[in-house]
Design an enzyme around this catalytic site. Structure first.
Site, mmCIF file in Angstrom:
data_model
loop_
_atom_site.group_PDB
_atom_site.id
_atom_site.type_symbol
_atom_site.label_atom_id
_atom_site.label_comp_id
_atom_site.label_asym_id
_atom_site.label_seq_id
_atom_site.Cartn_x
_atom_site.Cartn_y
_atom_site.Cartn_z
ATOM 1 C CG PHE A 135 -2.113 1.399 1.221
ATOM 2 C CD1 PHE A 135 -3.226 1.181 0.377
ATOM 3 C CD2 PHE A 135 -1.805 2.346 1.591
ATOM 4 C CE1 PHE A 135 -3.974 2.575 0.249
ATOM 5 C CE2 PHE A 135 -2.447 3.893 1.580
ATOM 6 C CZ PHE A 135 -3.795 3.182 0.934
ATOM 7 C CG ASP A 220 5.535 3.484 1.555
ATOM 8 O OD1 ASP A 220 5.176 4.389 2.912
ATOM 9 O OD2 ASP A 220 4.508 3.536 1.051
ATOM 10 C CE LYS A 249 -0.055 5.493 7.653
ATOM 11 N NZ LYS A 249 -1.692 5.392 7.778
HETATM 12 N N1 PLP Z 1 2.407 3.888 2.493
HETATM 13 C C1 PLP Z 1 2.251 3.572 3.097
HETATM 14 C C2 PLP Z 1 3.257 2.541 3.462
HETATM 15 C C3 PLP Z 1 1.559 3.506 3.984
HETATM 16 O O1 PLP Z 1 0.041 2.412 5.233
HETATM 17 C C4 PLP Z 1 -0.187 5.116 3.706
HETATM 18 C C5 PLP Z 1 -0.942 4.777 4.642
HETATM 19 O O2 PLP Z 1 -1.228 4.212 5.019
HETATM 20 C C6 PLP Z 1 0.679 5.648 2.593
HETATM 21 C C7 PLP Z 1 2.133 5.107 1.972
HETATM 22 C C8 PLP Z 1 -0.597 6.587 2.584
HETATM 23 O O3 PLP Z 1 -0.210 8.096 3.119
HETATM 24 P P1 PLP Z 1 -1.035 8.728 3.314
HETATM 25 O O4 PLP Z 1 -2.474 8.248 3.663
HETATM 26 O O5 PLP Z 1 -0.725 9.783 4.413
HETATM 27 O O6 PLP Z 1 -1.711 9.480 2.541
#
Ligand code: PLP
Length: 393
Positions: A135, A220, A249
Site C-alpha cells: 500500500f 516506503d 503519519k
Molecule cells: N504508504 C504506506 C506504507 C501507508 O501505510 C500509507 C497509509 O496508510 C500511505 C503510504 C499513504 O499515506 P497517506 O494516507 O498519508 O497519503
C-alpha cells in the site's frame, strides 16, 4: 435534530467506513466520545499519534509556533524547516529531504525522483517493481505502485511503469527486473494489508540485488518509520539503507506532513522539478521537531521495541488460550492478528463497546498500532478487553 452521523452522510463524500463514535477529546493513550465514554486507543489515528493525544511538548510547540508564524510558502527560508530537515536527515542517515503533506504525496515525489534518476543515469529507465499486497497511497502514481487490484480497478487505466511481485520472494524480483527497471519500492513491514514484516534476509538480499543491477531501492516507511518498530526507520533494524525513503503519519505527531528523503546520486531533483505550497511550513516543522525530540529524550524507540515484544507475547498467549486466533504478527508496536471464524469487524465493535479502539485491515485481520508511549499496564488492560470481547463472539 440531525445527528452528526446524518449531517456527515449529507455533506461528506462517502469514502470512509467509520466507527459510529464522535471523538471529541484525547489525552495520552485515551480518547473520549461526545457521550463521555473513554477508549484506550490502539489505532492512534492509524499509526500517527506517536506521542499519544495532547502531549504537552507537542501542544506547547504548536501553540507557540502558531502564535509566531504558521505559513510563508517555500518562496522564503524558514528556520523550523531547516532545523527539522537537519534532524530528520541525521536520524535517517539520508543526505537530503523534501517535505510533503502526506504519505501518498511523499511516494508520488519518490516515483518522480526515481524517474528523473533513470533519465540522468540509466538510459531513461522508468520501471518500478513493487510488491503485491503493498500500500503506497491513493493518488494516481502511488495507486499504480500499490499492489492491490481492489484499489486500482475503479480508476483504470493505471499510469504505466509498475510491476508487482510477491513480497519476501527474491527470485520473483530478480525475474521481473529488466533494462527498463529503475527502482524497487517496498514497505519494510507491509502495514495496510495486515502487518507483514519482511523476512530477516529479504531486505538485505534486495539491497544487494539493487546494487548489482544499478537499481534504486525505495523504502516506503510511511507506517513503519518514526520509531514504531524500535529503530527510527524499520530499515535500520534490518541493517540496510535505502537510496530513497518516504515518511509521513507520525512524523509531526498528528499534523499533516510527509517527507521524501534521498542519498547520493538519487537525490537528483533540480530547481523546478518539484514543489509544494504548504509542505514543510513552519507550523508542521515545529510540531515535527517537538515530536522527534520527545521521542529521543524519552527513548521511545527502545520502549516501542520492548512494549511491542511484551504485547506480542501476550497476544501469543491469548492465541493458545482462546483457540480463536490463527496467527499473531508484528515488529515493535506494529501488530496484527488473524482470527479463526470470527469477523474482525465484529471484534472491533465488541472491543469498542468495552472501551478499546482497534482497526480491522481485512475480514479476519485486526491491526494494533498504538502510541509509542503505551505502558505495559495499558497493554494488560487492552488484553483484558480483547479477551472479554473475543469471548462474546
Ligand atoms: N504508504 C504506506 C506504507 C501507508 O501505510 C500509507 C497509509 O496508510 C500511505 C503510504 C499513504 O499515506 P497517506 O494516507 O498519508 O497519503
Amino acid at each position: 435534530m440531525a445527528t452528526i452521523f446524518e449531517r456527515e452522510h449529507t455533506v461528506y463524500m462517502p469514502t470512509f467506513k467509520r466507527q459510529p463514535v464522535v471523538l471529541v477529546r484525547g489525552e495520552g493513550c485515551y480518547v473520549w466520545d461526545d457521550a463521555g465514554n473513554r477508549y484506550l486507543d490502539l489505532v492512534a489515528g492509524i499509526a500517527v499519534n506517536v506521542l499519544g493525544h495532547a502531549h504537552p511538548a507537542l501542544v506547547g510547540a504548536v501553540t507557540e509556533q502558531a502564535a509566531t508564524l504558521i505559513h510563508v510558502s517555500n518562496l522564503y527560508y524558514n528556520k523550523p524547516q531547516v532545523e527539522f530537515a537537519e534532524l530528520v536527515t541525521s536520524l535517517t542517515g539520508m543526505d537530503q529531504v523534501f517535505f510533503t503533506n502526506s504519505g501518498a504525496e511523499a511516494n508520488e515525489a519518490a516515483i518522480k525522483l526515481a524517474r528523473k534518476y533513470g533519465k540522468l543515469h540509466k538510459d531513461g529507465a522508468y520501471g518500478i517493481i513493487t510488491a503485491t499486497h503493498s500500500f503506497h497511497g491513493r493518488t494516481l502514481a502511488a495507486l499504480a505502485a500499490t499492489g492491490q487490484e481492489k484499489y486500482q480497478k475503479p480508476f483504470a487505466p493505471m499510469i504505466p511503469g509498475f510491476q508487482h511481485v510477491p513480497y519476501n520472494d527474491l527470485d520473483a524480483l530478480r525475474a521481473a527486473t529488466s533494462d527498463t527497471t529503475v527502482a524497487v519500492m517496498l514497505e519494510p513491514v507491509q502495514g495496510e494489508s495486515g502487518i507483514y514484516p519482511a523476512e530477516a534476509t529479504y531486505l538485505r538480499d534486495v539491497r544487494s540485488w539493487c546494487d548489482s543491477q544499478g537499481l534504486l531501492l525505495i523504502l516506503d516507511e510511511v507506517q513503519s518509520g518514526i520509531g514504531r518498530t524500535g529503530t527510527f526507520l524499520a530499515a535500520q533494524g534490518y541493517g540496510i539503507a535505502a537510496d530513497i525513503t518516504t515518511l509521513a503519519k507520525g512524523l509531526c505527531g498528528g499534523l499533516p506532513a510527509g517527507a521524501l528523503l534521498a542519498s547520493g546520486a538519487a537525490s537528483c531533483f533540480e530547481p523546478g522539478d518539484h514543489g509544494s505550497t504548504l509542505g514543510g511550513n513552519p507550523l508542521v516543522c515545529a510540531a515535527g521537531l517537538a515530536t522527534l525530540r520527545t521521542i529521543l529524550d524519552n527513548d521511545l524507540m527502545t520502549h516501542a521495541a520492548t512494549a511491542g515484544q511484551y504485547f506480542l507475547e501476550r497476544l501469543e498467549a491469548l492465541k493458545v488460550q482462546s483457540g480463536r486466533i490463527a496467527v499473531v504478527r508484528g515488529r515493535g508496536l506494529m501488530l496484527a492478528m488473524d482470527l479463526i471464524d470470527v469477523s474482525a469487524a465484529d471484534l472491533v465493535s465488541a472491543a469498542r463497546e468495552r472501551g478499546l479502539l482497534l482497526n480491522n485491515t481485512g475480514p479476519g485481520t485486526v491491526r494494533m498500532v498504538p502510541p509509542l508511549i503505551i505502558t505495559t499496564a495499558q497493554i494488560d488492560d487492552a488484553m483484558r478487553i480483547l479477551e472479554e470481547a473475543l469471548a462474546t463472539l
